[in-house]
Structures are given as structure tokens and as C-alpha cells.
Enzyme design. Sequence first.
Site, PDB file in Angstrom:
ATOM      1  N   LYS A   2     -30.292  -3.922 -21.600  1.00  0.00           N
ATOM      2  CA  LYS A   2     -28.998  -4.213 -20.793  1.00  0.00           C
ATOM      3  C   LYS A   2     -28.359  -3.340 -19.711  1.00  0.00           C
ATOM      4  O   LYS A   2     -28.033  -1.691 -20.502  1.00  0.00           O
ATOM      5  CB  LYS A   2     -28.272  -4.084 -22.705  1.00  0.00           C
ATOM      6  CG  LYS A   2     -26.748  -4.944 -22.711  1.00  0.00           C
ATOM      7  CD  LYS A   2     -26.357  -4.565 -23.991  1.00  0.00           C
ATOM      8  CE  LYS A   2     -24.895  -5.289 -23.244  1.00  0.00           C
ATOM      9  NZ  LYS A   2     -24.098  -4.865 -22.649  1.00  0.00           N
ATOM     10  N   ASP A  53       1.080  -1.270  -0.117  1.00  0.00           N
ATOM     11  CA  ASP A  53       0.317  -0.154  -0.069  1.00  0.00           C
ATOM     12  C   ASP A  53       0.786   1.116  -0.613  1.00  0.00           C
ATOM     13  O   ASP A  53       0.573   2.131   0.040  1.00  0.00           O
ATOM     14  CB  ASP A  53      -0.677   0.589   1.247  1.00  0.00           C
ATOM     15  CG  ASP A  53      -2.502  -1.295   1.108  1.00  0.00           C
ATOM     16  OD1 ASP A  53      -2.586  -1.190  -0.113  1.00  0.00           O
ATOM     17  OD2 ASP A  53      -2.729  -1.278   2.281  1.00  0.00           O
TER      18      ASP A  53
HETATM   19  S1  IVH Z   1     -27.499 -12.341 -20.801  1.00  0.00           S
HETATM   20  C1  IVH Z   1     -23.749 -14.942 -23.035  1.00  0.00           C
HETATM   21  N1  IVH Z   1     -29.019  -9.640 -19.979  1.00  0.00           N
HETATM   22  O1  IVH Z   1     -23.940  -7.673 -21.156  1.00  0.00           O
HETATM   23  C2  IVH Z   1     -23.969 -13.918 -22.252  1.00  0.00           C
HETATM   24  N2  IVH Z   1     -26.931  -9.841 -20.082  1.00  0.00           N
HETATM   25  O2  IVH Z   1     -22.836  -8.673 -24.129  1.00  0.00           O
HETATM   26  C3  IVH Z   1     -25.643 -13.543 -21.538  1.00  0.00           C
HETATM   27  N3  IVH Z   1     -25.418  -7.781 -20.085  1.00  0.00           N
HETATM   28  O3  IVH Z   1     -21.584  -9.386 -20.048  1.00  0.00           O
HETATM   29  C4  IVH Z   1     -25.227 -12.720 -20.986  1.00  0.00           C
HETATM   30  N4  IVH Z   1     -27.841  -6.600 -19.033  1.00  0.00           N
HETATM   31  O4  IVH Z   1     -22.745  -7.734 -18.515  1.00  0.00           O
HETATM   32  C5  IVH Z   1     -27.493 -10.663 -20.043  1.00  0.00           C
HETATM   33  N5  IVH Z   1     -30.273  -8.722 -19.853  1.00  0.00           N
HETATM   34  C6  IVH Z   1     -28.900  -8.746 -19.504  1.00  0.00           C
HETATM   35  C7  IVH Z   1     -27.554  -8.020 -19.658  1.00  0.00           C
HETATM   36  C8  IVH Z   1     -26.371  -8.458 -19.940  1.00  0.00           C
HETATM   37  C9  IVH Z   1     -26.338  -6.628 -19.083  1.00  0.00           C
HETATM   38  C10 IVH Z   1     -24.371  -7.503 -20.032  1.00  0.00           C
HETATM   39  C11 IVH Z   1     -23.870  -8.729 -19.347  1.00  0.00           C
HETATM   40  C12 IVH Z   1     -21.913  -9.253 -20.627  1.00  0.00           C
HETATM   41  C13 IVH Z   1     -22.408  -8.385 -21.304  1.00  0.00           C
HETATM   42  C14 IVH Z   1     -23.503  -8.958 -23.168  1.00  0.00           C
END
Ligand code: IVH
Length: 716
Positions: A133, A53
Site C-alpha cells: 500500500k 503571488d
Molecule cells: S486500490 C476502491 N491499491 O490506498 C479503492 N489502493 O484507502 C481502490 N493505495 O485511495 C484502491 N496503494 O490512494 C489500491 N495497491 C493499492 C494501493 C492503494 C495505495 C491507496 C490509494 C487509495 C487508498 C485506499
Amino acid sequence: MARAAKSKPLRDVADLTKAQAKVEHMRLALELEEHDKRYYQDDAPTVSDAEYDALRKRFNAIEKRFSEFVTGESPSQKVGAAPSGRFKKVRHAIPMLSLDNAFAEEDVRDFVGRIVRFLKLDDDKIDFSAEPKIDGLSMSLRYEGGELVTAATRGDGAEGEDVTANIRTLEDVPERLKGRNVPDICEVRGEVYMTKKAFLALNRKQVEAGEAPFANPRNSAAGSLRQKDPTITASRPLGFFAYAWGEMSDMPEDTQSGMIGWFERCGFTTNPLTKLCHSVEDLLAFHRKIEEQRATLDYDIDGVVYKVDRIDWQERLGFVSRTPRWGIAHKFPAEQAMTVLRDIEIQVGRTGSFTPVGKLEPVGVGGVIVQNVTLHNEDYIRGIGSKGEELREGRDIRIGDTVVIQRAGDVIPQVVDVVMDKRPKGAKEFHFPKKCPCPLHTDVVREETAAGEEGSRARCTGEFACPYQKIEHLKLFVSRRAFDIDGLGEKQLQYFFDEGFVKEPADIFTLPKRNAKLKLEEIEGYGETSVRNLFASIESRRKIALERFVFALGMRHVGETTALALARGYGSWDAFHDACLKVAKGDEEAIAEMDALDQIGDTVIRSIADYFGESHNRGIVERLVKELDEIVDAEKPKSNSAVAGKTVVFTGSLEKMTRDEAKATAERLGAKVSGSVSKKTDLVVAGPGAGSKLADANKHGVKVLTEDEWLKLIGE
Ligand code: IVH
């Protein structure tokens, strides 16, 4: 980096001259990287947390005083690398993959169309779960016997960091799953996020405490989660929305929407805007509605996600490389901001090409602070596109101009317009350099296009004599995706290069035997442990996969994907090397053979011929190969299918699948998909409208199948 005695009394950071501070900044960066590596990868720290640190505190103090030392590579800039946040690694039972992106409505229609075709449905009656998302950090929570046992970040998808203690402080994450009869193993996945309100409050506090503010809620959520002290995480309000799963010993529901309901019954929070949609129109309406609400939400979202609701269909659809066929992220359009262009600098890449980089008055675009913007090439600055068309209605870019910049997803920000009303009198036109900024000051030429015309990219003509190119190539050579040599970061490599210790790749491998003279351990900040680790890494890399080796040569137009195609096409280094030498000599058969490989065309062949036509490059390769123990043959996809090992060409329009799907299926079954027909082709699958390739097949006597015959052959 200067050689000096190892321990010196520390001077107050405020009393350091800039030169002294620079040397110490470099030394501390190396030291911190080294300690991180020993802690994370070797599980063998050599300093106490308090000592670590203290080093980091001094490093931060130097960066605070001399902000110009901060680069993207600085240990302070690694996203989420909190002051003393060091965590154990966790291998995910099922990898955490990502989603493909759609931007236009057409992309969403294509996505649904692909699914209908893939599932061979008669109509497009598919239910989709449509979800916002969330722009946060994905997290995998493992429950055994209903109890939370591990919480891991996504990491590289295969392995993440163990942040269990910190995650336990989140109200949205139950310690124990509610309800009876929960499956013995449940991995609940979702997104950790920070509310916009909490982000603004946290940044106010950071600034008051003299700390750097976070760029966006996502970064502050990452920083908060990676605190070594969970009480700090607890003091930062983080939320969690559950939306997916990993390993499950039993599936409680058979749809995505059912699973979301189950997550709620278990005690999780799920996103209240999630909706079941029944058609493409429903999906698009959902996108529009959420986009309207976006600004009013207290958390960042960057689009919406559509997922096929039926899990049995998800399973049938599966994945194409690292993204599922059953889901897609429909992103919101790019965000824009206005700022002033302060300067234009030229970056010289590993193959000598010049990229002008615009230095901006820092500005926030969609929550990210942007300081640099690519200006592509001389024509782009003048307002001319790659096909000679006008860009920005022909408005050129001058130093001092107010420009509109745009960020879309993860792509590098672009200048989309120049605000002419705000152009100051003294705005300076940028004169593209006629000489390379390297010490050789060699002439600059404009690259030729594949059609032999003058292109828009400028390059240095110094070739292998240009030190800028050499160092850029060495950086690529040691990088993670090439030889992956630990302990040779950009700074160390630059130092070794400047001192003449490493002039070409083979020199890296001779470092150990030359060290009696070089005494690398005497370099300040390097130390015996660093040298030991570096040498261990060098020894472990004397055996390398062919595709990595080909990529590491740094030939122009030979990126990772092309290197893999070449490696798979030739199988062994000897076969590939032999072909390259022949191609360089203009051997027509060898050229035709290379041309017949999938993804390999004129540009790559010309680049390979240029590279191997140069005796200097052949020498570099020869000396490097001598230092290696083994270049491992490329793995050919194994299969006992009817088409394994066969070379297949698809031509004409396919009706039951897209080209990409056809190719993915063929490759999965061990076939090689080629772009052109030669006597080595085994099968041509021809749909309506097939032209010259069908004629070539007939000429070479290659078997031709219809799409249906192909599907029958592969048993689909
Ligand atoms: S489903 C096979 N649902 O978006 C991947 N992802 O590019 C399945 N994310 O890494 C992911 N909201 O961090 C899913 N409702 C949602 C989401 C979500 C945000 C993010 C997640 C993932 C990235 C996908």
C-alpha cells in the site's frame, strides 16, 4: 480584525509589531481564501496571478516571522496547497473510493470469511492480488484513443483537480498507451509518490532557501504536483505505480493480476512486490515479508492491500457505502516516538465538554510531525481507564514528563507511556480546572454515564450562556457538513460573534437585511465581493435537507449518522419536531417510537429530551426555522422489492451473512432495519439463539422468518 481604510501603504514585515502582524495575517488569510474560492469555484479571479503571488508571499513572510499564528486552518497548512497552485476541477467518471482497514490477523480472516459467504462458495479457494500500500496520492489518468487527455487527483472522491500538465512530466506515465487495440477509453489509476531519497534532498533545499520543510514524502509529492509551473514538478522526481482502473470502454483482462500485466504492456510501472496469493495464510505471510522489507524500500508504504483477483467476483461483491467488499488494506502496526510534554491546555467543545490537549515538543512519528496529543480526560491523565482499569500501569502524566506517543493510521496520536526514569524533579501535576476557562467561569461537573454513574468527561455547566459553547456550535452550524455556508470561516465567525453580529444561527440569515447598519463590506479584508458571496451563499441555504438541519442543531450525541437515522425515521421536519417536543415532555409513546428506530438509543433520546426541554433551545430552533424557506423531507430508499418500505429486525445468529451484510442488503432493497421489535415492525428474521426479540415478535403478532425464508423473499 479592525475596521480600517481599505488601502494602506504596506510596511515591511520586519517592522510590524506583533499586534499589527496579527491583524494583517487574519486579513490576508481571508483575502487568500476569497481569491482561491473565486478562482477554483467561480472560475472568476479578480486579481492577476502576480498579485495573488504577492499576497501569498507577504502572508508566508508573516507566518515565518510569527510562527505562533500558524494554525491548522491557515491557508499555508492546507495539504498540497502550493504557493500558486490553482487548478480546474474534474468530475471522475467513476468515483475514486477508498479501502477499509484491517489491523489484526483476525480482521483479515473475517474479510476472507465474508467474501466466501457472500459469494456462497463451498470452500475458501480464492486468489488474491496482494500489493504494497503505497503512501502517496491516488491519481486517475484518462486516455482517449490511446492518448493521455486528463490526469486528476482524487479530491473528495467525486471531483478532483486537473493536474494533467504536471503529470505529463512524470517518466512513469506514458503519453500514449503502448500496444495495438487498446480500448478507446481507459482510465488508469494508481499512486504518485516521492522516493525517500528525493524527499530528504528536497527538504534540504527547502531549508536552505528559507522555506518550511515538508512533513513527509506524501506531502512533498502533493506539494510538487500542485505547482502551477510544470517545470517545477519536472524538477522533483515523482514516481507512479499503476494498480487500478476507472472507466474502461472495454476490459482487456478479467483478473486484477491480468490487469497489472496489461498496465505494464501499456508502458506503466507496477509495483515489483505484487504477488498472487491463494489463501489467508499466503496473505498473512505476504504482510510479514513486506513489513520486514519496509525500511529498505525507497518509498513509504503503510500496509499491504489484498484484492479478490477475479474481476467478475469483484463486481458481484460490490461496495458497502464507500469501500469495496472485494478489497482491504492490511495496515502495519502503529509507530511510536518519545518526546517531552510541555503543557496541557483545555479545549471547550460545542456541548461544553472539556478535552485536555497535551502540547508536545514537536516530534516526527512515522513521517508526520506531531505537536498536540489528546489526553482525553482527567482520569486518563491520572492513569485510569474508562472502566476504572489502570492505564500505563497506573503511571500518571505530568507537565515536563517524557512521554511515548503512538500514531496508528489516521487516528489522533495517543500517549501510550510515561518514561518515569526521565521524570524531572519539577514535573508538575495537572490540576483539572474547577471552573470553565470562559469569561463566565461557571462550575465544571463530570458528565453522567448512560447508567447514571459519574463519567470521566468534564463539562462546563454554563450551557447556552457559555460563549465557548456558542461559538463552537456556530462553527458546526456553518460547516461543510451542516449548513455549508461559504465565506464564514472560523475567523470571520469569531469576529462576527465577538462584535455581536451573530449570536445564534438565525442571526446568520438576518445578516443581509441588517447590513444597511452593519456595513460588513467596510470590515478590513472583507470587501464587497466577500459580502456579496456570503449573502449569495446564505440565500442558497434557506432550503436545506432534513438530515443536515438536524445535524446542524448541534445536539449532543447527534452526529451526522444519527441525524440521518432520525431524518429517515421521521421523514419530515414537522414529524420530527413534533416527536422531539413530545419526547421532551416524557410522552411514553413518542419515546418508544424513537427508541424503535435503528441506531437510536437511550443516550440520544435523553440528549434530544434535554435539548428540546430547554425553552432557550426551542427559541433558537423556532427563530431559525422562520428564516428558512424549506426543510426538505428525507429521501427514503426507493425500490419495488418485496421488502420496500417494510421495517425489519434481525435477531439471533445469521449463518449465511453477517449482520452488517444483512442490514446493507435490506436497506438497499428499501427496507428499514430496526434494532427493536414494536407493533410497527413488519418482519423479524430470526436465527438460532434468538431471544427476547423473538418473544416480542410473537407478542405483537409480527411475522417471523428464518434466514433462508428471508433470502428467498428477497430473491437471493
Ligand atoms: S486500490 C476502491 N491499491 O490506498 C479503492 N489502493 O484507502 C481502490 N493505495 O485511495 C484502491 N496503494 O490512494 C489500491 N495497491 C493499492 C494501493 C492503494 C495505495 C491507496 C490509494 C487509495 C487508498 C485506499
